[in-house]
Write a protein that holds these residues in place. Structure first.
Motif, PDB file in Angstrom:
ATOM      1  N   TRP A  68      45.089  45.243  18.498  1.00 21.41           N
ATOM      2  CA  TRP A  68      46.038  44.465  17.505  1.00 21.41           C
ATOM      3  C   TRP A  68      46.616  45.310  16.524  1.00 21.41           C
ATOM      4  N   ARG A  69      47.716  44.850  15.933  1.00 24.21           N
ATOM      5  CA  ARG A  69      48.235  45.755  14.848  1.00 24.21           C
ATOM      6  C   ARG A  69      47.294  45.836  13.712  1.00 24.21           C
ATOM      7  N   PHE A  70      47.435  47.185  13.144  1.00 24.87           N
ATOM      8  CA  PHE A  70      47.017  47.340  11.760  1.00 24.87           C
ATOM      9  C   PHE A  70      45.198  47.611  12.109  1.00 24.87           C
ATOM     10  N   TYR A  71      44.946  47.857  13.419  1.00 28.03           N
ATOM     11  CA  TYR A  71      43.614  48.317  13.865  1.00 28.03           C
ATOM     12  C   TYR A  71      43.713  49.724  14.294  1.00 28.03           C
ATOM     13  N   THR A  72      42.379  50.257  14.324  1.00 22.57           N
ATOM     14  CA  THR A  72      42.500  51.748  14.918  1.00 22.57           C
ATOM     15  C   THR A  72      41.112  51.755  15.529  1.00 22.57           C
ATOM     16  N   LYS A  73      40.847  52.656  16.254  1.00 24.51           N
ATOM     17  CA  LYS A  73      39.475  53.033  16.859  1.00 24.51           C
ATOM     18  C   LYS A  73      38.944  54.236  16.603  1.00 24.51           C
ATOM     19  N   GLY A  74      37.841  53.988  16.717  1.00 24.26           N
ATOM     20  CA  GLY A  74      36.613  55.045  16.388  1.00 24.26           C
ATOM     21  C   GLY A  74      35.820  55.366  17.508  1.00 24.26           C
ATOM     22  N   GLU A  75      34.772  56.243  17.597  1.00 26.05           N
ATOM     23  CA  GLU A  75      34.157  56.471  18.595  1.00 26.05           C
ATOM     24  C   GLU A  75      33.565  55.087  19.153  1.00 26.05           C
ATOM     25  N   HIS A  76      32.902  54.358  18.318  1.00 26.35           N
ATOM     26  CA  HIS A  76      32.037  53.304  18.591  1.00 26.35           C
ATOM     27  C   HIS A  76      32.614  51.776  18.306  1.00 26.35           C
ATOM     28  N   SER A  77      33.640  52.158  17.519  1.00 21.93           N
ATOM     29  CA  SER A  77      34.125  50.691  17.010  1.00 21.93           C
ATOM     30  C   SER A  77      35.686  50.578  16.604  1.00 21.93           C
ATOM     31  N   ALA A  78      36.119  49.479  16.163  1.00 23.37           N
ATOM     32  CA  ALA A  78      37.449  49.121  15.675  1.00 23.37           C
ATOM     33  C   ALA A  78      37.475  48.569  14.430  1.00 23.37           C
ATOM     34  N   TYR A  79      38.400  48.818  13.898  1.00 24.47           N
ATOM     35  CA  TYR A  79      38.318  48.375  12.101  1.00 24.47           C
ATOM     36  C   TYR A  79      39.653  48.447  11.536  1.00 24.47           C
ATOM     37  N   VAL A  80      40.052  47.801  10.474  1.00 25.26           N
ATOM     38  CA  VAL A  80      41.351  47.836  10.157  1.00 25.26           C
ATOM     39  C   VAL A  80      41.730  49.283   9.632  1.00 25.26           C
ATOM     40  N   ASP A  81      43.086  49.540   9.924  1.00 21.91           N
ATOM     41  CA  ASP A  81      43.514  51.076   9.571  1.00 21.91           C
ATOM     42  C   ASP A  81      44.066  50.733   8.126  1.00 21.91           C
TER      43      ASP A  81
END
Length: 307
Positions: free
Chosen positions: A85-98
């Protein structure tokens, strides 16, 4: 330990697969109940002078309201759909609001909303308007100028106009005032302008309470969806009083009029208005807190001072 790309000043809170799914399911069930009648009427092509406002004046669609966001600072597992989804980003183990991306595109909106909410919260509530904004919207309008033409004016055209003439219009909300008829605008205590909105908005205003929903959804996905739904729920209840106190006769829809042209009607309006003001104040402070947390989280930490 924060994921790569996360602002280092955020205390990121991961939630488990079961936890986010439970929160999402609860949010879906809540929103489904809130919008079910609207969706049914929409399917049948039936208009509603009270409830449609929440889906026409406000531009957030039911499907958007239903989509669950955890809010800034909360990580969801990569198996959740948020990473796409827009305004999210991914790390190694999770996604979160960018947060940097969100504030790059909507930072000025967040700052405006924060300023408006904080200014409103700092002012004393006013309770002398009696919902006359709806009356001013049909003042001397004639039948062709009335928005809800399928519903009669409770006191007729001349009776409605006399209520406006016999009261002092005290509207403080620009987005209600701009719908006043041309003859009604000079009758308002203050000539309102868009650029004075942040200096005049006050917490007793029903429309300021309803607009908490607008400010909340405009900051999606910065805020948790539960808070956006809280604002929507308040708006639905406030809208009922807004129209019960209006000049329209909506008794066939089950809405008993609040006859603000009478002392008893004025007293009832103020009683309910005060209760909504208290609820909206609590929501306003919650919104400010979330905005402040996000703005603080996105702020780079100052460099260490070297000796």
């Amino acid at each position: 330990m924060s994921e790569p790309g996360q602002p280092a000043s955020v205390e990121w809170a991961p939630i488990t697969m079961d936890s986010w799914q439970q929160r999402q399911a609860a949010h879906h069930a809540r929103v489904d109940a809130l919008v079910a009648q609207h969706l049914s009427r929409r399917e049948e092509g039936v208009k509603h002078p009270v409830a449609d406002f929440l889906f026409t004046y406000y531009s957030f669609r039911p499907a958007q309201l239903r989509r669950w966001h955890p809010g800034a600072g909360v990580e969801v597992p990569l198996a959740a759909p948020h990473a796409q989804w827009r305004f999210y980003t991914k790390g190694e183990h999770s996604a979160y609001v960018d947060l940097p991306d969100f504030l790059t595109h909507r930072g000025s909106s967040a700052q405006f909303v924060r300023e408006l909410l904080a200014g409103t919260a700092d002012r004393a509530a006013q309770f002398g308007c009696f919902g006359l904004h709806e009356w001013a919207m049909v003042y001397r309008a004639g039948r062709d100028g009335i928005r809800h033409t399928d519903w009669p004016l409770r006191l007729g055209g001349e009776g409605t106009d006399e209520v406006v003439r016999s009261h002092q219009l005290r509207c403080t909300h620009y987005d209600a005032y701009r719908f006043f008829t041309a003859p009604a605008r000079p009758l308002n205590l203050t000539v309102l302008q868009r650029d004075s909105q942040t200096s005049l908005e006050q917490p007793g205003c029903l429309h300021a309470a309803m607009d908490l929903y607008k400010w909340a959804y405009k900051l999606t996905p910065l805020l948790p969806s539960e808070l956006v739904a809280d604002c929507f729920e308040l708006a639905t209840e406030v809208r009922v009083l807004d129209m019960e106190a209006s000049p329209y006769d909506l008794r066939d829809l089950g809405y008993d009029p609040v006859c603000i042209e009478t002392p008893n009607g004025k007293a009832e309006y103020i009683r309910r208005q005060r209760a909504f003001a208290q609820r909206s104040t609590r929501l306003r402070h919650r919104l400010i807190e979330h905005i402040d947390d996000a703005l603080t989280a996105a702020r780079p930490r100052p460099s260490a001072v070297r000796n």
